[in-house]
Structures are given as structure tokens and as C-alpha cells.
Design an enzyme around this catalytic site. Structure first.
Site, PDB file in Angstrom:
ATOM      1  CB  CYS A  76      -0.894   0.039   1.239  1.00  0.00           C
ATOM      2  SG  CYS A  76      -2.392  -0.894   1.054  1.00  0.00           S
ATOM      3  CG  HIS A  77       1.277   3.659  -3.294  1.00  0.00           C
ATOM      4  ND1 HIS A  77       0.618   2.646  -3.927  1.00  0.00           N
ATOM      5  CD2 HIS A  77       2.402   3.896  -4.007  1.00  0.00           C
ATOM      6  CE1 HIS A  77       1.309   2.275  -4.994  1.00  0.00           C
ATOM      7  NE2 HIS A  77       2.397   3.018  -5.070  1.00  0.00           N
ATOM      8  CG  ASP A 130      -8.625  -5.417  23.311  1.00  0.00           C
ATOM      9  OD1 ASP A 130      -8.126  -6.427  23.856  1.00  0.00           O
ATOM     10  OD2 ASP A 130      -8.328  -4.259  23.639  1.00  0.00           O
TER      11      ASP A 130
END
Length: 161
Positions: A76-77, A130
Site C-alpha cells: 500500500c502507498h 478487545d
């Protein structure tokens, strides 16, 4: 389907060169979900989870994840995001509650924001898990998928329901 673009002439991974692509407004919406028991639904909606406001923390986590996507997805850029929004809605089914998570990401640039939206939705669901896992480790994170995207060379995409 196009050809794979993340391989060089030796067949090894590469980051795609986007220097010739036009800058356009790019928007992507992704969705995920988490299935919880009624007790957890009640505690989330009544702000009774000991770790804090589950949805507020989930939103912040999703926004942070969108901003860090290039750090965890190898090809990914890095993208200068213009906006990230995380929305929630509840659906009840057979005594369980599904929290539907919608992540919208926007930029102006030469590459899309689909991965940032998918990452934001996923991390939001993981954060909610979480925060509630001490009550139930059996929660189920549901399908995560691209709902729609606009902008760029490939044009617009809208998932058929």
C-alpha cells in the site's frame, strides 16, 4: 479481471508505480460487523463496559488504522487522507445483536483508499472485541468487504446486495 500489477519482471513483489496516474477524488466505503450476546449489547449501549465507551474507542481505533494502513499492508502507498468516518448500527437476530460497522475514507490523490476503508472497519471490529472479551470470548467478527468506491482509473464500484 486485470493482470496482477504487484510483481516485477522477475516475478518478485514490487510497489506499483503510480506517478503517471491522475489525481482524483477517491472515496471508499467498507463494512464489517461483530455479533454479541444481548448482555454485551446492553452494556455497550448503556456505557457500562469497564474499559470505557466501546463505540467511541472503536471509532478512534478505526480512524488511526486507516491512517496507518501503509505501515501494515506491504504494497500500500502512504496516502494523505482527507477524511475518515466510522458509523454504527445495530441489528437483532435470533437473540443476538450484530453491530454493523461502516467505514468511509476519502482522499484526493493518484491511488484509491479501499484498503484504508477495509482496515478501518476491521480494526474497529477488533477493538470492540478487545474491549468486551472479558465478558465473552465467543463474539464473532463477521464478513468484511468493500461496499463501494469511486474515483480513479477503474471508475466506480458498488457491491450488489
Amino acid at each position: 479481471m486485470g493482470e496482477f500489477t504487484h510483481f516485477n519482471h522477475e516475478g518478485r513483489a514490487k510497489m506499483v508505480d503510480i506517478s503517471e496516474k491522475s489525481e482524483t477524488v477517491r472515496i471508499a466505503v467498507a463494512q464489517s460487523s461483530i455479533k454479541v450476546r444481548e448482555e454485551i449489547y446492553q452494556k455497550i449501549t448503556n456505557l457500562e463496559i469497564k474499559k470505557g465507551d466501546v463505540l467511541a474507542v472503536g471509532q478512534v481505533a478505526g480512524i488511526m488504522a486507516a491512517k496507518k494502513t501503509a505501515d501494515i499492508i506491504p504494497m500500500c502507498h502512504p496516502i494523505m487522507l482527507k477524511g475518515v468516518d466510522i458509523l454504527f448500527r445495530w441489528e437483532e437476530e435470533a437473540g443476538f445483536f450484530h453491530l454493523i460497522i461502516s467505514a468511509t475514507v476519502k482522499t484526493v490523490g493518484s491511488t484509491g483508499v479501499e484498503m484504508e476503508a477495509l482496515t478501518a472497519a476491521s480494526v474497529t471490529a477488533l477493538t470492540i472485541y478487545d474491549m468486551c472479551k472479558s465478558m465473552d470470548k465467543g463474539m464473532v467478527i463477521g464478513h468484511t468487504y468493500l461496499v463501494e468506491k469511486s474515483g480513479g482509473k477503474s471508475g466506480n464500484y458498488k457491491r450488489e446486495q
